[in-house]
Design a protein around this motif. Sequence first.
Motif, short mmCIF file in Angstrom:
data_model
loop_
_atom_site.label_atom_id
_atom_site.label_comp_id
_atom_site.label_asym_id
_atom_site.label_seq_id
_atom_site.Cartn_x
_atom_site.Cartn_y
_atom_site.Cartn_z
N VAL A 3 0.87 -1.35 -0.02
CA VAL A 3 -0.05 -0.05 0.06
C VAL A 3 0.83 1.29 0.19
O VAL A 3 1.60 1.40 0.91
CB VAL A 3 -1.06 0.00 1.10
N TRP A 4 0.66 2.11 -1.13
CA TRP A 4 1.70 3.22 -1.05
C TRP A 4 0.65 4.34 -0.89
O TRP A 4 -0.50 4.48 -1.06
CB TRP A 4 2.04 3.25 -2.53
N GLY A 5 1.50 5.47 -0.21
CA GLY A 5 0.80 6.84 -0.50
C GLY A 5 -0.03 7.29 1.11
O GLY A 5 0.45 6.72 1.99
N ASN A 6 -1.18 7.79 0.70
CA ASN A 6 -2.10 8.43 1.72
C ASN A 6 -3.13 7.36 2.29
O ASN A 6 -3.93 7.13 1.48
CB ASN A 6 -2.90 9.60 1.36
N ILE A 7 -2.95 6.84 3.54
CA ILE A 7 -3.48 5.53 3.82
C ILE A 7 -5.26 5.67 3.73
O ILE A 7 -5.94 4.89 3.08
CB ILE A 7 -2.94 5.20 5.20
N VAL B 268 10.27 9.71 -3.24
CA VAL B 268 9.06 10.23 -2.38
C VAL B 268 9.65 11.47 -1.66
O VAL B 268 10.73 11.25 -0.86
CB VAL B 268 8.47 9.34 -1.31
N PRO B 269 9.30 12.77 -1.74
CA PRO B 269 9.87 13.78 -1.19
C PRO B 269 10.09 13.54 0.25
O PRO B 269 9.14 13.07 1.13
CB PRO B 269 8.90 14.96 -1.32
N GLU B 270 11.06 14.13 0.82
CA GLU B 270 11.42 14.07 2.38
C GLU B 270 10.58 14.74 3.25
O GLU B 270 9.66 15.85 2.66
CB GLU B 270 12.61 14.52 2.50
N GLY B 271 10.38 14.17 4.41
CA GLY B 271 9.44 15.16 5.52
C GLY B 271 8.06 14.80 5.49
O GLY B 271 7.37 15.67 6.20
N ILE B 272 7.59 13.90 4.64
CA ILE B 272 6.08 13.47 4.71
C ILE B 272 5.81 12.12 5.12
O ILE B 272 6.73 11.37 5.05
CB ILE B 272 5.32 13.96 3.46
N ILE B 273 4.76 11.89 5.86
CA ILE B 273 4.32 10.49 6.26
C ILE B 273 3.54 9.85 5.12
O ILE B 273 2.67 10.21 4.51
CB ILE B 273 3.39 10.34 7.54
N THR C 28 4.85 2.63 -11.70
CA THR C 28 4.68 2.95 -10.34
C THR C 28 5.29 4.20 -9.85
O THR C 28 4.72 4.80 -9.00
CB THR C 28 5.29 1.69 -9.56
N GLN C 29 6.38 4.39 -10.22
CA GLN C 29 7.12 5.84 -9.95
C GLN C 29 6.30 7.15 -10.23
O GLN C 29 6.10 8.24 -9.35
CB GLN C 29 8.49 5.98 -10.68
N GLU C 30 5.75 6.75 -11.36
CA GLU C 30 4.71 8.12 -11.73
C GLU C 30 3.70 8.27 -10.81
O GLU C 30 3.07 9.29 -10.32
CB GLU C 30 4.26 7.89 -13.38
N VAL C 31 2.97 7.30 -10.44
CA VAL C 31 2.03 7.28 -9.38
C VAL C 31 2.36 7.73 -8.05
O VAL C 31 1.65 8.26 -7.38
CB VAL C 31 1.28 5.43 -9.14
N LEU C 32 3.52 7.25 -7.62
CA LEU C 32 4.07 7.54 -6.51
C LEU C 32 4.29 9.04 -6.42
O LEU C 32 3.86 9.89 -5.24
CB LEU C 32 5.25 6.97 -5.84
N GLU C 33 4.72 9.69 -7.48
CA GLU C 33 4.97 11.23 -7.66
C GLU C 33 3.71 11.94 -7.49
O GLU C 33 3.46 12.94 -6.88
CB GLU C 33 5.61 11.39 -8.92
N HIS D 179 2.41 14.21 -4.36
CA HIS D 179 1.85 15.66 -4.72
C HIS D 179 0.60 15.92 -4.06
O HIS D 179 0.43 16.81 -3.54
CB HIS D 179 1.83 15.88 -6.17
N GLU D 180 -0.41 15.04 -4.19
CA GLU D 180 -1.52 15.26 -3.58
C GLU D 180 -1.50 15.24 -2.04
O GLU D 180 -2.25 16.04 -1.50
CB GLU D 180 -2.76 14.01 -4.14
N LEU D 181 -0.78 14.46 -1.66
CA LEU D 181 -0.59 14.39 -0.13
C LEU D 181 0.07 15.63 0.45
O LEU D 181 -0.32 16.23 1.36
CB LEU D 181 0.22 13.02 0.49
N ILE D 182 0.74 16.15 -0.22
CA ILE D 182 1.56 17.42 0.23
C ILE D 182 0.66 18.56 0.15
O ILE D 182 0.27 19.54 0.82
CB ILE D 182 2.89 17.74 -0.62
N GLN D 183 -0.32 18.52 -1.11
CA GLN D 183 -1.30 19.53 -0.97
C GLN D 183 -2.28 19.59 -0.09
O GLN D 183 -2.60 20.59 0.34
CB GLN D 183 -1.89 19.36 -2.54
#
Length: 454
Positions: free
Chosen positions: A312-316, A412-417, A441-446, A450-454
């Motif tokens: 599971v990647w990203g924003n849970i 994945v950018p530093e400093g985010i969960i 998959t790399q494109e999906v993670l980017e 981005h969405e999570l940071i926003q």
Amino acid sequence: AAAAVFTGRADCPYYAKAEHLADYLQANLPNFRVHKITQHPDKWEQWLHDICETNGWEHRQSPIIWRELLDRGGKGQLLGGLHDFLEYAQKYYGITSMMLSEEMLAVAEENLQTHLEIVKENEEIKSLIKPMHIWITSASGPICYQLIPLLANGEVFGMTTEISIHLLDTDQFKEVLCSIVMEAEDMALPLLRSISKHTEIAEAFIEADIIIVLDDVPLNLEVQSLENCVREVSEICQVYAPLIEKNAKSEVRVISSGKTFANLKATMIMTYGPSIKPENIIAVATSWESAAKAMLARKLNMSTAGVKDVVVWGNITGSNYIDLSHAKLYGYDSAICGPANFQRPLLNMIYDREWIHSEILSAWSSLSSRVGHCTGMLPAHAVATVLQYWHHGSPPGEIISVGVLSEGQFCVPEGIIFSMPVRFQNGNWEVIKELEIDGTTQEVLERLAHELIQ
């Protein structure tokens, strides 16, 4: 049969005289039973007030004596103080006390010293018993209700680790917390040293070893904006984080779960609690992981236990991506068989590519609905599983998805969960950096980052 209960200030000479006569009666009368309770002089007044209020008695001095039926319970029959007991003994047994004032004072002094020694001994015994303190926020909810038996059954922390559970919620849920506490106590769980309710925020997280944050902010964009929801989460964490820093143990572990904003809660606690070790703050993704495994097992007509390494990647609890490219099947009934550790790549076994590429999207939507509206059993199991892995280590070779602080892994950018694959070992976790991911998959993670940071 009845017992006479003698209670008094430990340094009270009148209690000493009553006790002396009671001991004589017990030694010489076959049916006379005595139960003695002494209280420290500083605690006597409050204790007397409470016992009288509970039983509806009027009594203002030491000692207080009552008769209690041994086989019935309920409130006892008040006899009164020393003079009442002397009259009672004279009337019913023809016996009185000839104890002199000097003897009374000497025994009272001895009683006080004995009482202090017993208190000290009990405190020393208690100090040797150090249960693990677990705090659960928003504890009136169904997740907490399902979680308590899982934490106390010995599988999570081991059969030799006692735990104390502290339930935290607002004052409006006080009665719900009382009910949970009573029910948990009635279960007589052998490893549950204590369970308590807390509605005063100032006393939150005292001596905490583990904090499980279950607070949810309902995400209904028809009622309020996403910005307002995020602000509400931030305000909750602004209260919690300084209290964790102030009251919890230095090695406290914080687990963010719930139905909404799991990543954000972990990030905000990290932001507002800079002295909390970042590696000790995680968000739980296991609900998605296990639900996805169950869905795949149904599709493949096999046991869920045989589906491993779903990532599971990203924003849970937001925009996430369930990656099957590393998933493996164990014990799958196919033309090729092997030993118990023989595994096959999942994508090689699903020949229905149409299902993977199109129907899987609607399947994820259905999965999202189920995970988001579950009654507590699934997220409770997820929290317990992650705690068990954190404490004892995850199964060797298996991938576990957890929301952790990014240090730039997988670009994945530093400093985010961000939820990513980890392994647990020796009480710590580490990101499985060697996992290979393809360009898609790399494109999906980017996009997810981005969405999570926003």
